[in-house]
Design a protein around this motif. Structure first.
Motif, short mmCIF file in Angstrom:
data_model
loop_
_atom_site.label_atom_id
_atom_site.label_comp_id
_atom_site.label_asym_id
_atom_site.label_seq_id
_atom_site.Cartn_x
_atom_site.Cartn_y
_atom_site.Cartn_z
N SER A 3 -17.47 -15.13 10.12
CA SER A 3 -16.31 -16.01 10.02
C SER A 3 -16.12 -16.54 8.61
CB SER A 3 -16.45 -17.17 11.01
OG SER A 3 -17.59 -17.94 10.68
N GLY A 4 -17.17 -16.61 7.83
CA GLY A 4 -17.06 -17.07 6.45
C GLY A 4 -16.35 -16.08 5.55
N TRP A 5 -16.27 -14.82 5.98
CA TRP A 5 -15.64 -13.78 5.17
C TRP A 5 -14.16 -13.59 5.50
CZ3 TRP A 5 -17.88 -11.43 1.13
CH2 TRP A 5 -19.26 -11.58 1.00
N LEU A 6 -13.65 -14.33 6.44
CA LEU A 6 -12.28 -14.11 6.89
C LEU A 6 -11.26 -14.33 5.77
CD1 LEU A 6 -10.51 -13.38 9.25
CD2 LEU A 6 -10.47 -15.78 9.91
N VAL A 7 -11.37 -15.42 5.06
CA VAL A 7 -10.41 -15.71 4.00
C VAL A 7 -10.55 -14.72 2.84
CG1 VAL A 7 -9.69 -17.42 2.28
CG2 VAL A 7 -10.14 -18.13 4.64
N PRO A 8 -11.75 -14.43 2.34
CA PRO A 8 -11.84 -13.44 1.26
C PRO A 8 -11.33 -12.07 1.69
CG PRO A 8 -13.83 -14.75 1.32
CD PRO A 8 -13.03 -15.11 2.54
N ASP A 9 -11.59 -11.65 2.93
CA ASP A 9 -11.07 -10.36 3.40
C ASP A 9 -9.55 -10.37 3.42
OD1 ASP A 9 -13.62 -9.41 3.70
OD2 ASP A 9 -13.66 -9.58 5.89
N ALA A 10 -8.96 -11.46 3.84
CA ALA A 10 -7.50 -11.56 3.87
C ALA A 10 -6.93 -11.54 2.46
CB ALA A 10 -7.08 -12.83 4.59
N LEU A 11 -7.61 -12.18 1.52
CA LEU A 11 -7.14 -12.17 0.13
C LEU A 11 -7.24 -10.78 -0.47
CD1 LEU A 11 -8.57 -15.55 -1.22
CD2 LEU A 11 -6.20 -15.00 -0.65
N VAL A 12 -8.30 -10.07 -0.17
CA VAL A 12 -8.44 -8.69 -0.65
C VAL A 12 -7.33 -7.82 -0.07
CG1 VAL A 12 -9.89 -6.62 -0.54
CG2 VAL A 12 -10.92 -8.83 -1.09
N ALA A 13 -7.08 -7.96 1.22
CA ALA A 13 -6.02 -7.19 1.86
C ALA A 13 -4.66 -7.53 1.24
CB ALA A 13 -6.00 -7.45 3.36
N LEU A 14 -4.41 -8.80 1.01
CA LEU A 14 -3.15 -9.22 0.39
C LEU A 14 -3.03 -8.65 -1.02
CD1 LEU A 14 -0.58 -10.88 0.66
CD2 LEU A 14 -1.87 -12.85 -0.17
N GLY A 15 -4.12 -8.66 -1.75
CA GLY A 15 -4.12 -8.09 -3.09
C GLY A 15 -3.82 -6.60 -3.08
N ILE A 16 -4.38 -5.89 -2.12
CA ILE A 16 -4.13 -4.45 -2.00
C ILE A 16 -2.66 -4.20 -1.68
CG2 ILE A 16 -4.62 -2.41 -0.58
CD1 ILE A 16 -7.54 -3.46 -0.43
N VAL A 17 -2.11 -4.98 -0.77
CA VAL A 17 -0.69 -4.83 -0.42
C VAL A 17 0.19 -5.13 -1.64
CG1 VAL A 17 1.19 -5.80 0.97
CG2 VAL A 17 -1.01 -5.28 2.04
N ALA A 18 -0.12 -6.19 -2.35
CA ALA A 18 0.67 -6.55 -3.52
C ALA A 18 0.59 -5.46 -4.59
CB ALA A 18 0.19 -7.89 -4.09
N LEU A 19 -0.59 -4.93 -4.82
CA LEU A 19 -0.76 -3.85 -5.80
C LEU A 19 0.00 -2.61 -5.38
CD1 LEU A 19 -2.13 -2.90 -8.38
CD2 LEU A 19 -4.10 -2.22 -7.00
N THR A 20 -0.03 -2.28 -4.10
CA THR A 20 0.70 -1.12 -3.59
C THR A 20 2.20 -1.29 -3.81
OG1 THR A 20 -1.01 -0.74 -1.93
CG2 THR A 20 1.13 0.29 -1.55
N ILE A 21 2.71 -2.48 -3.53
CA ILE A 21 4.14 -2.74 -3.73
C ILE A 21 4.49 -2.65 -5.20
CG2 ILE A 21 5.91 -4.54 -3.60
CD1 ILE A 21 4.56 -5.42 -0.95
N LEU A 22 3.66 -3.20 -6.05
CA LEU A 22 3.90 -3.16 -7.49
C LEU A 22 3.93 -1.72 -8.00
CD1 LEU A 22 4.18 -4.73 -10.18
CD2 LEU A 22 1.70 -4.60 -10.35
N LEU A 23 2.96 -0.92 -7.59
CA LEU A 23 2.91 0.48 -8.04
C LEU A 23 4.10 1.27 -7.51
CD1 LEU A 23 -0.91 1.23 -7.70
CD2 LEU A 23 0.41 0.86 -9.78
N ALA A 24 4.50 1.03 -6.28
CA ALA A 24 5.66 1.72 -5.73
C ALA A 24 6.92 1.33 -6.49
CB ALA A 24 5.81 1.39 -4.24
N GLN A 25 7.07 0.06 -6.82
CA GLN A 25 8.24 -0.40 -7.58
C GLN A 25 8.28 0.25 -8.96
OE1 GLN A 25 8.29 -4.59 -8.43
NE2 GLN A 25 10.43 -4.58 -9.02
N GLN A 26 7.13 0.32 -9.62
CA GLN A 26 7.09 0.94 -10.94
C GLN A 26 7.40 2.43 -10.86
OE1 GLN A 26 3.34 -0.12 -12.75
NE2 GLN A 26 4.13 -2.09 -13.44
#
Length: 60
Positions: A3-26
Motif C-alpha cells: 500500500s505504501g507504493w500506490l502513490v509512487p506507482d501512480a506517479l510513474v504511470a502518469l509520467g509514462i502517459v505524459a511522456l507518451t503524449i508528448l512524444l506523439a505530439q512531437q
C-alpha cells in the motif's frame, strides 16, 4: 501488502502517459512540418513544369 507504493506507482504511470503524449505530439508536429516542405517542393516543381509546357506550347 504494498500500500505504501500506490502513490509512487501512480506517479510513474502518469509520467509514462505524459511522456507518451508528448512524444506523439512531437511526432505529429514533425510529420506536419515535413508534409509542408514536401507540398512546397511539389508546388515549385509543378510551377516549373507548367512554365515549360507554356513555353513549349508557344513554339508550336
Amino acid at each position: 501488502m504494498r500500500s505504501g507504493w500506490l502513490v509512487p506507482d501512480a506517479l510513474v504511470a502518469l509520467g509514462i502517459v505524459a511522456l507518451t503524449i508528448l512524444l506523439a505530439q512531437q511526432a505529429l508536429m514533425v510529420t506536419q512540418h515535413n508534409e509542408q516542405i514536401r507540398t512546397a517542393k511539389l508546388r515549385q516543381v509543378r510551377a516549373r513544369h507548367d512554365q515549360a509546357l507554356l513555353k513549349w506550347a508557344a513554339t508550336q
